[in-house]
Design a protein around this motif. Structure first.
Motif, PDB file in Angstrom:
ATOM      1  N   SER A  72       0.815  -1.214   0.000  1.00 43.33           N
ATOM      2  CA  SER A  72       0.000   0.000   0.000  1.00 43.33           C
ATOM      3  C   SER A  72       0.848   1.264   0.000  1.00 43.33           C
ATOM      4  O   SER A  72       0.416   2.315  -0.464  1.00 43.33           O
ATOM      5  CB  SER A  72      -0.902   0.018   1.237  1.00 43.33           C
ATOM      6  N   TYR A  73       2.040   1.174   0.563  1.00 45.97           N
ATOM      7  CA  TYR A  73       2.906   2.343   0.694  1.00 45.97           C
ATOM      8  C   TYR A  73       4.296   2.025   0.178  1.00 45.97           C
ATOM      9  O   TYR A  73       4.733   0.892   0.215  1.00 45.97           O
ATOM     10  CB  TYR A  73       3.005   2.783   2.162  1.00 45.97           C
ATOM     11  N   VAL A  74       4.982   3.085  -0.255  1.00 44.65           N
ATOM     12  CA  VAL A  74       6.362   2.951  -0.697  1.00 44.65           C
ATOM     13  C   VAL A  74       7.133   4.168  -0.205  1.00 44.65           C
ATOM     14  O   VAL A  74       6.588   5.263  -0.105  1.00 44.65           O
ATOM     15  CB  VAL A  74       6.452   2.816  -2.238  1.00 44.65           C
ATOM     16  N   MET A  75       8.369   3.952   0.156  1.00 47.79           N
ATOM     17  CA  MET A  75       9.248   5.031   0.578  1.00 47.79           C
ATOM     18  C   MET A  75      10.433   5.042  -0.376  1.00 47.79           C
ATOM     19  O   MET A  75      11.045   4.005  -0.629  1.00 47.79           O
ATOM     20  CB  MET A  75       9.731   4.771   2.009  1.00 47.79           C
ATOM     21  N   ILE A  76      10.733   6.206  -0.902  1.00 43.67           N
ATOM     22  CA  ILE A  76      11.888   6.354  -1.779  1.00 43.67           C
ATOM     23  C   ILE A  76      12.981   7.060  -0.984  1.00 43.67           C
ATOM     24  O   ILE A  76      12.749   8.132  -0.421  1.00 43.67           O
ATOM     25  CB  ILE A  76      11.543   7.172  -3.039  1.00 43.67           C
ATOM     26  N   ALA A  77      14.148   6.452  -0.936  1.00 43.12           N
ATOM     27  CA  ALA A  77      15.253   7.052  -0.200  1.00 43.12           C
ATOM     28  C   ALA A  77      16.555   6.797  -0.935  1.00 43.12           C
ATOM     29  O   ALA A  77      16.815   5.684  -1.373  1.00 43.12           O
ATOM     30  CB  ALA A  77      15.334   6.466   1.209  1.00 43.12           C
ATOM     31  N   ALA A  78      17.355   7.826  -1.057  1.00 46.99           N
ATOM     32  CA  ALA A  78      18.697   7.655  -1.602  1.00 46.99           C
ATOM     33  C   ALA A  78      19.565   6.991  -0.541  1.00 46.99           C
ATOM     34  O   ALA A  78      19.211   6.983   0.643  1.00 46.99           O
ATOM     35  CB  ALA A  78      19.279   9.010  -1.993  1.00 46.99           C
ATOM     36  N   ASP A  79      20.691   6.460  -0.948  1.00 46.17           N
ATOM     37  CA  ASP A  79      21.538   5.748   0.022  1.00 46.17           C
ATOM     38  C   ASP A  79      22.027   6.648   1.145  1.00 46.17           C
ATOM     39  O   ASP A  79      22.230   6.193   2.268  1.00 46.17           O
ATOM     40  CB  ASP A  79      22.718   5.067  -0.675  1.00 46.17           C
ATOM     41  N   ASP A  80      22.171   7.945   0.892  1.00 42.19           N
ATOM     42  CA  ASP A  80      22.639   8.837   1.953  1.00 42.19           C
ATOM     43  C   ASP A  80      21.511   9.548   2.692  1.00 42.19           C
ATOM     44  O   ASP A  80      21.750  10.394   3.545  1.00 42.19           O
ATOM     45  CB  ASP A  80      23.647   9.849   1.413  1.00 42.19           C
ATOM     46  N   ASP A  81      20.261   9.206   2.380  1.00 46.18           N
ATOM     47  CA  ASP A  81      19.118   9.688   3.159  1.00 46.18           C
ATOM     48  C   ASP A  81      18.956   8.801   4.377  1.00 46.18           C
ATOM     49  O   ASP A  81      19.264   7.606   4.327  1.00 46.18           O
ATOM     50  CB  ASP A  81      17.821   9.624   2.344  1.00 46.18           C
ATOM     51  N   PHE A  82      18.463   9.362   5.449  1.00 47.50           N
ATOM     52  CA  PHE A  82      18.201   8.568   6.641  1.00 47.50           C
ATOM     53  C   PHE A  82      16.796   8.888   7.116  1.00 47.50           C
ATOM     54  O   PHE A  82      16.536   9.996   7.595  1.00 47.50           O
ATOM     55  CB  PHE A  82      19.224   8.864   7.747  1.00 47.50           C
ATOM     56  N   MET A  83      15.892   7.954   6.940  1.00 40.55           N
ATOM     57  CA  MET A  83      14.490   8.131   7.306  1.00 40.55           C
ATOM     58  C   MET A  83      14.262   7.523   8.682  1.00 40.55           C
ATOM     59  O   MET A  83      14.506   6.329   8.880  1.00 40.55           O
ATOM     60  CB  MET A  83      13.574   7.439   6.302  1.00 40.55           C
ATOM     61  N   LEU A  84      13.795   8.346   9.603  1.00 43.32           N
ATOM     62  CA  LEU A  84      13.478   7.828  10.934  1.00 43.32           C
ATOM     63  C   LEU A  84      12.198   7.012  10.886  1.00 43.32           C
ATOM     64  O   LEU A  84      11.233   7.382  10.205  1.00 43.32           O
ATOM     65  CB  LEU A  84      13.319   8.980  11.926  1.00 43.32           C
ATOM     66  N   LYS A  85      12.184   5.911  11.600  1.00 43.15           N
ATOM     67  CA  LYS A  85      10.998   5.058  11.641  1.00 43.15           C
ATOM     68  C   LYS A  85       9.788   5.841  12.122  1.00 43.15           C
ATOM     69  O   LYS A  85       8.687   5.674  11.599  1.00 43.15           O
ATOM     70  CB  LYS A  85      11.255   3.849  12.546  1.00 43.15           C
ATOM     71  N   SER A  86       9.985   6.710  13.108  1.00 43.77           N
ATOM     72  CA  SER A  86       8.872   7.505  13.637  1.00 43.77           C
ATOM     73  C   SER A  86       8.319   8.455  12.581  1.00 43.77           C
ATOM     74  O   SER A  86       7.113   8.684  12.504  1.00 43.77           O
ATOM     75  CB  SER A  86       9.312   8.286  14.879  1.00 43.77           C
ATOM     76  N   GLY A  87       9.199   9.015  11.739  1.00 44.37           N
ATOM     77  CA  GLY A  87       8.750   9.900  10.675  1.00 44.37           C
ATOM     78  C   GLY A  87       7.955   9.164   9.609  1.00 44.37           C
ATOM     79  O   GLY A  87       6.922   9.649   9.145  1.00 44.37           O
ATOM     80  N   VAL A  88       8.431   7.993   9.239  1.00 43.21           N
ATOM     81  CA  VAL A  88       7.713   7.181   8.253  1.00 43.21           C
ATOM     82  C   VAL A  88       6.361   6.764   8.815  1.00 43.21           C
ATOM     83  O   VAL A  88       5.329   6.831   8.137  1.00 43.21           O
ATOM     84  CB  VAL A  88       8.552   5.950   7.829  1.00 43.21           C
ATOM     85  N   SER A  89       6.341   6.370  10.088  1.00 37.45           N
ATOM     86  CA  SER A  89       5.085   5.989  10.741  1.00 37.45           C
ATOM     87  C   SER A  89       4.099   7.157  10.752  1.00 37.45           C
ATOM     88  O   SER A  89       2.903   6.979  10.487  1.00 37.45           O
ATOM     89  CB  SER A  89       5.381   5.516  12.165  1.00 37.45           C
ATOM     90  N   SER A  90       4.573   8.358  11.023  1.00 36.71           N
ATOM     91  CA  SER A  90       3.706   9.544  11.014  1.00 36.71           C
ATOM     92  C   SER A  90       3.130   9.799   9.624  1.00 36.71           C
ATOM     93  O   SER A  90       1.955  10.147   9.484  1.00 36.71           O
ATOM     94  CB  SER A  90       4.481  10.780  11.475  1.00 36.71           C
ATOM     95  N   CYS A  91       3.943   9.620   8.596  1.00 32.15           N
ATOM     96  CA  CYS A  91       3.460   9.812   7.224  1.00 32.15           C
ATOM     97  C   CYS A  91       2.380   8.789   6.885  1.00 32.15           C
ATOM     98  O   CYS A  91       1.353   9.129   6.282  1.00 32.15           O
ATOM     99  CB  CYS A  91       4.619   9.715   6.231  1.00 32.15           C
ATOM    100  N   ILE A  92       2.582   7.540   7.283  1.00 31.30           N
ATOM    101  CA  ILE A  92       1.589   6.491   7.017  1.00 31.30           C
ATOM    102  C   ILE A  92       0.290   6.803   7.754  1.00 31.30           C
ATOM    103  O   ILE A  92      -0.802   6.679   7.180  1.00 31.30           O
ATOM    104  CB  ILE A  92       2.145   5.107   7.388  1.00 31.30           C
ATOM    105  N   LYS A  93       0.389   7.211   9.011  1.00 28.15           N
ATOM    106  CA  LYS A  93      -0.821   7.567   9.770  1.00 28.15           C
ATOM    107  C   LYS A  93      -1.559   8.718   9.091  1.00 28.15           C
ATOM    108  O   LYS A  93      -2.785   8.705   8.983  1.00 28.15           O
ATOM    109  CB  LYS A  93      -0.460   7.935  11.205  1.00 28.15           C
ATOM    110  N   PHE A  94      -0.810   9.728   8.633  1.00 31.53           N
ATOM    111  CA  PHE A  94      -1.421  10.855   7.935  1.00 31.53           C
ATOM    112  C   PHE A  94      -2.173  10.369   6.687  1.00 31.53           C
ATOM    113  O   PHE A  94      -3.317  10.763   6.454  1.00 31.53           O
ATOM    114  CB  PHE A  94      -0.357  11.884   7.548  1.00 31.53           C
ATOM    115  N   LEU A  95      -1.531   9.536   5.892  1.00 31.70           N
ATOM    116  CA  LEU A  95      -2.169   9.042   4.671  1.00 31.70           C
ATOM    117  C   LEU A  95      -3.378   8.172   4.983  1.00 31.70           C
ATOM    118  O   LEU A  95      -4.386   8.226   4.268  1.00 31.70           O
ATOM    119  CB  LEU A  95      -1.149   8.275   3.822  1.00 31.70           C
ATOM    120  N   ASP A  96      -3.313   7.388   6.057  1.00 30.10           N
ATOM    121  CA  ASP A  96      -4.465   6.569   6.453  1.00 30.10           C
ATOM    122  C   ASP A  96      -5.665   7.430   6.837  1.00 30.10           C
ATOM    123  O   ASP A  96      -6.813   7.046   6.604  1.00 30.10           O
ATOM    124  CB  ASP A  96      -4.098   5.656   7.632  1.00 30.10           C
ATOM    125  N   LEU A  97      -5.405   8.583   7.410  1.00 30.86           N
ATOM    126  CA  LEU A  97      -6.484   9.473   7.863  1.00 30.86           C
ATOM    127  C   LEU A  97      -6.928  10.467   6.794  1.00 30.86           C
ATOM    128  O   LEU A  97      -7.966  11.112   6.941  1.00 30.86           O
ATOM    129  CB  LEU A  97      -6.034  10.251   9.108  1.00 30.86           C
TER     130      LEU A  97
END
Length: 143
Positions: free
Chosen positions: A62-87
């Motif tokens: 249902s979801y995809v995250m695009i990240a370059a090798d030098d990007d660092f995505m925090l799990k909490s940030g990704v979780s917040s984005c998913i919650k936002f999209l769910d709502l």
């Protein structure tokens, strides 16, 4: 490559599918498969746009995250984005806060990044592919 390994270690304890689309000058498949056997690895020395199109055919989530090798995505940030999209079902994408962390003369500096994305607002092309291309073309991302 050290950034990619850092990211793969960070996400290895989370139940997610990880697909690496390597566009570098030489394949890193042996190293990645040895360290992370559950990662799907594709060596694709083609444009970013072509790699995104390639992986789009393989996605089953249902979801995809695009990240370059030098990007660092925090799990909490990704979780917040998913919650936002769910709502907010009228949205198709979410973007967290981006920061650049640099060291200079033994000091650490932090600054916000991608401030120009705020000005983009809503991209209203009817075609998802045209929205994608407009976003990358107008935000100076490397393709």
């Amino acid at each position: 490559m050290p950034y990619l390994i850092r990211n793969l270690k960070y996400w290895s304890d989370v139940y997610v599918s990880i697909i690496v689309l390597d566009g570098s000058n030489s394949s890193n498949e042996i190293i990645i498969k040895e360290l992370f056997p559950n990662v799907e690895y594709f060596y694709l020395p083609i444009s970013m746009e072509q790699r995104i199109f390639f992986v789009g055919q393989k996605l089953k989530t249902s979801y995809v995250m695009i990240a370059a090798d030098d990007d660092f995505m925090l799990k909490s940030g990704v979780s917040s984005c998913i919650k936002f999209l769910d709502l907010n079902h009228d949205y198709v994408a979410a973007f967290g806060t981006a920061a650049i962390i640099e060291s200079l003369e033994n000091k650490i500096y932090l600054r916000k990044s991608y401030d120009n994305l705020i000005r983009v607002g809503q991209i209203t092309h009817n075609s998802p592919w045209k929205r994608f291309r407009y976003h990358f073309k107008n935000n100076n991302f490397e393709t």
